[in-house]
Every structure is written in C-alpha cells, then in structure tokens.
Design an enzyme around this catalytic site. Structure first.
Site, PDB file in Angstrom:
ATOM      1  CB  SER A  86      -6.569   1.418  12.936  1.00 52.93           C
ATOM      2  OG  SER A  86      -7.418   2.540  13.124  1.00 52.93           O
ATOM      3  CB  ALA A 134      -9.791  -5.889   9.479  1.00 50.16           C
ATOM      4  CE  LYS A 135      -6.031  -1.144   9.638  1.00 47.73           C
ATOM      5  NZ  LYS A 135      -4.783  -1.495   8.906  1.00 47.73           N
ATOM      6  CE1 TYR A 172      -9.032   0.426   8.090  1.00 47.60           C
ATOM      7  CE2 TYR A 172      -9.465   1.455  10.219  1.00 47.60           C
ATOM      8  CZ  TYR A 172      -8.653   1.274   9.110  1.00 47.60           C
ATOM      9  OH  TYR A 172      -7.453   1.947   9.037  1.00 47.60           O
ATOM     10  CB  ALA A 173     -13.433  -1.937  14.452  1.00 49.84           C
ATOM     11  CG  ASP A 209      -5.591  -8.359  -4.805  1.00 52.04           C
ATOM     12  OD1 ASP A 209      -5.448  -8.151  -3.574  1.00 52.04           O
ATOM     13  OD2 ASP A 209      -6.656  -8.745  -5.311  1.00 52.04           O
ATOM     14  CB  VAL A 210      -1.734  -7.720  -0.317  1.00 55.88           C
ATOM     15  CG1 VAL A 210      -0.618  -6.744  -0.635  1.00 55.88           C
ATOM     16  CG2 VAL A 210      -2.987  -7.000   0.183  1.00 55.88           C
ATOM     17  N   GLY A 253       0.824  -1.208   0.000  1.00 55.62           N
ATOM     18  CA  GLY A 253       0.000   0.000   0.000  1.00 55.62           C
ATOM     19  C   GLY A 253       0.855   1.253   0.000  1.00 55.62           C
ATOM     20  CB  ALA A 254       4.355   1.590  -0.643  1.00 54.85           C
TER      21      ALA A 254
END
Length: 251
Positions: free
Chosen positions: A140, A155-156, A152-153, A61-62, A11-12
């Site tokens: 995060s 996953a993080k 998202y929560a 694609d990771v 994601g760079a």
C-alpha cells in the site's frame, strides 16, 4: 493438451480481491477464492462460472497455520497445484499511536504479514516443483507512512521486504515475487474509513481525487490489471519489484 493453471487469491470475497479473482479467471486461470467466510466467496465463484471460468470457494483464516495447510491441500486437489498466489487479505484497525491497543497491532500484523508468510510457504513447494510460479503481494502507499496507521503502515512496509526476499530465494526455481502498492481504491475498506471519520463517501472520494495527479480515485479493476501483468507468462524477468498503482508518482 494445455493444463489450466490455478491461481489463489486471498481476501477475494469483495473489493480488490474479488476484482483480481475475476480478472485472473478471464486470463484463463482456475481460481481459488479465499476469504474468512466461505459463503461470502460464493457470489464471486458464481460470477466466474457464469462467464465460463472455473473457481472454488474456500473459507479460511490466513493467519491460522493448520487452516492454511488444509486449505491449500484442498485447492491442489480440487483445482490443481497452485501456480499463482495473490496475498490480498487485509484488515484495518486505525488509530493514533497513543490510542492503539496491542490487539489492534497484533490483528493487523497477523493477517497481513503472518498470513502472507503462511500462504506463501504453503504454495511455494508446488511452484518450485513445477519450475513456474507467480507470487503477488498487496502492499500500500501507506507503507510510506500514514497518520493513524502505524500498524497498517508497518505491515505494508514489511510486505515489501518479504517480497524482495522471496524474489531472491525463489527466482532460481522459476518463481517470481512482486508487490503492488495501491493508492486510494474505492472499496468497502475505504468506505469504512470515511464512516470512521464521519465523512460522506462521495465527498471522501472527491477530496482524495483532488490530490491525485490523474484526478480520479482507483477501482479494483486498476489493481487487477497490474496483477494480471505480474501473473502472466511474459513477466518472468520482473521480480522483487514494488509497483505503486496510485494515479501518480510515489516513492
């Protein structure tokens, strides 16, 4: 003769990942700049090379197992065996739970969790063989819970458990694993969040800063400093940790 170690950053092409890639290049690493679109990685590679560093743009694609394996093999051949991995690739598909689609859930899990797993599995062999490695995963503050971000929560938070397990499994081989949990960082992703809720980005940043003890929002460079520490020679006795880089205490 010293051999340049290779760092891999996912994601760079922009945001935190671009900041991390440039900082690791400054630290003396050859850097593989990974993102979905290889062409989008080129400006970061050019900036690194213009500053005297060495970098390689890699489009993949990771969450794609075969693409990850092929990409890591290409990096090992083109730059050298991966010694540092920064799992930063991420997406958001925010919505309240009752409106969230299964596709929104699956996409976020695939990039953050499956992607981190596939990338780490692909590089760990090089690290254990060398007897030295640094894995840095991006979590995060949302891991503590955040309205509208159940996917998202989750996953993080999962990234944190993944990191601690890597530390337990890989430590004996000279490989450390740590996570960084950013707070509000000024990126295209947070600008997108502002657009989604119909708020001017400058107003959005001011509102966020008013809730942060150091009275400002973060920048990609703030995260890059933390990655630089974890990736360094001197951080070999720090593993399995989650560092909140959020301008104040989080737990």
């Amino acid at each position: 003769m010293t051999t340049t170690r290779t760092a891999v950053v996912t994601g760079a092409a922009r945001g935190i990942g671009a900041g991390v890639a440039k900082r690791l290049a400054e630290d003396g690493f050859a850097v593989a700049v990974i993102d979905l679109d290889e062409a989008a990685c080129k400006p970061v590679v050019e900036q690194i090379e213009a500053a005297g560093g060495k970098a390689l743009a890699v489009g993949l694609d990771v969450s794609d197992e075969q693409a990850v394996q092929a990409g890591v093999a290409r990096i090992a051949e083109g730059l050298g065996a991966p010694a540092v991995l920064v799992n930063n690739a991420g997406v958001i598909r925010d919505n309240l739970l009752f409106k969230m689609s299964a596709a929104d859930w699956d996409t976020v899990m695939a990039v953050h969790l499956r992607g981190s797993f596939l990338m780490t599995r692909a590089v760990q062999g090089y690290m254990t063989e060398a007897g030295w490695g640094r894995i840095v995963n991006l979590s995060s503050t949302s891991a503590l819970g955040n309205r509208g971000q159940a996917n998202y929560a989750a996953a993080k938070a999962g990234i944190q458990g993944f990191t601690k397990t890597l530390a337990l499994e890989l430590g004996r081989f000279g490989v450390t694993a740590n996570a960084i949990a950013p707070g509000f960082i000024e990126t295209e992703m947070t600008a997108e969040t502002a657009r989604r809720i119909g708020m001017d980005f400058e107003d959005f940043k001011r509102a966020a800063a008013s809730q942060i003890p150091v009275a400002r929002t973060g920048k990609p460079e703030d995260i890059a400093h933390a990655v630089s520490f974890f990736a360094g020679e001197g951080a070999g006795f720090v593993s399995g940790q989650v560092l909140y880089v959020a301008g104040g205490p989080k737990a």
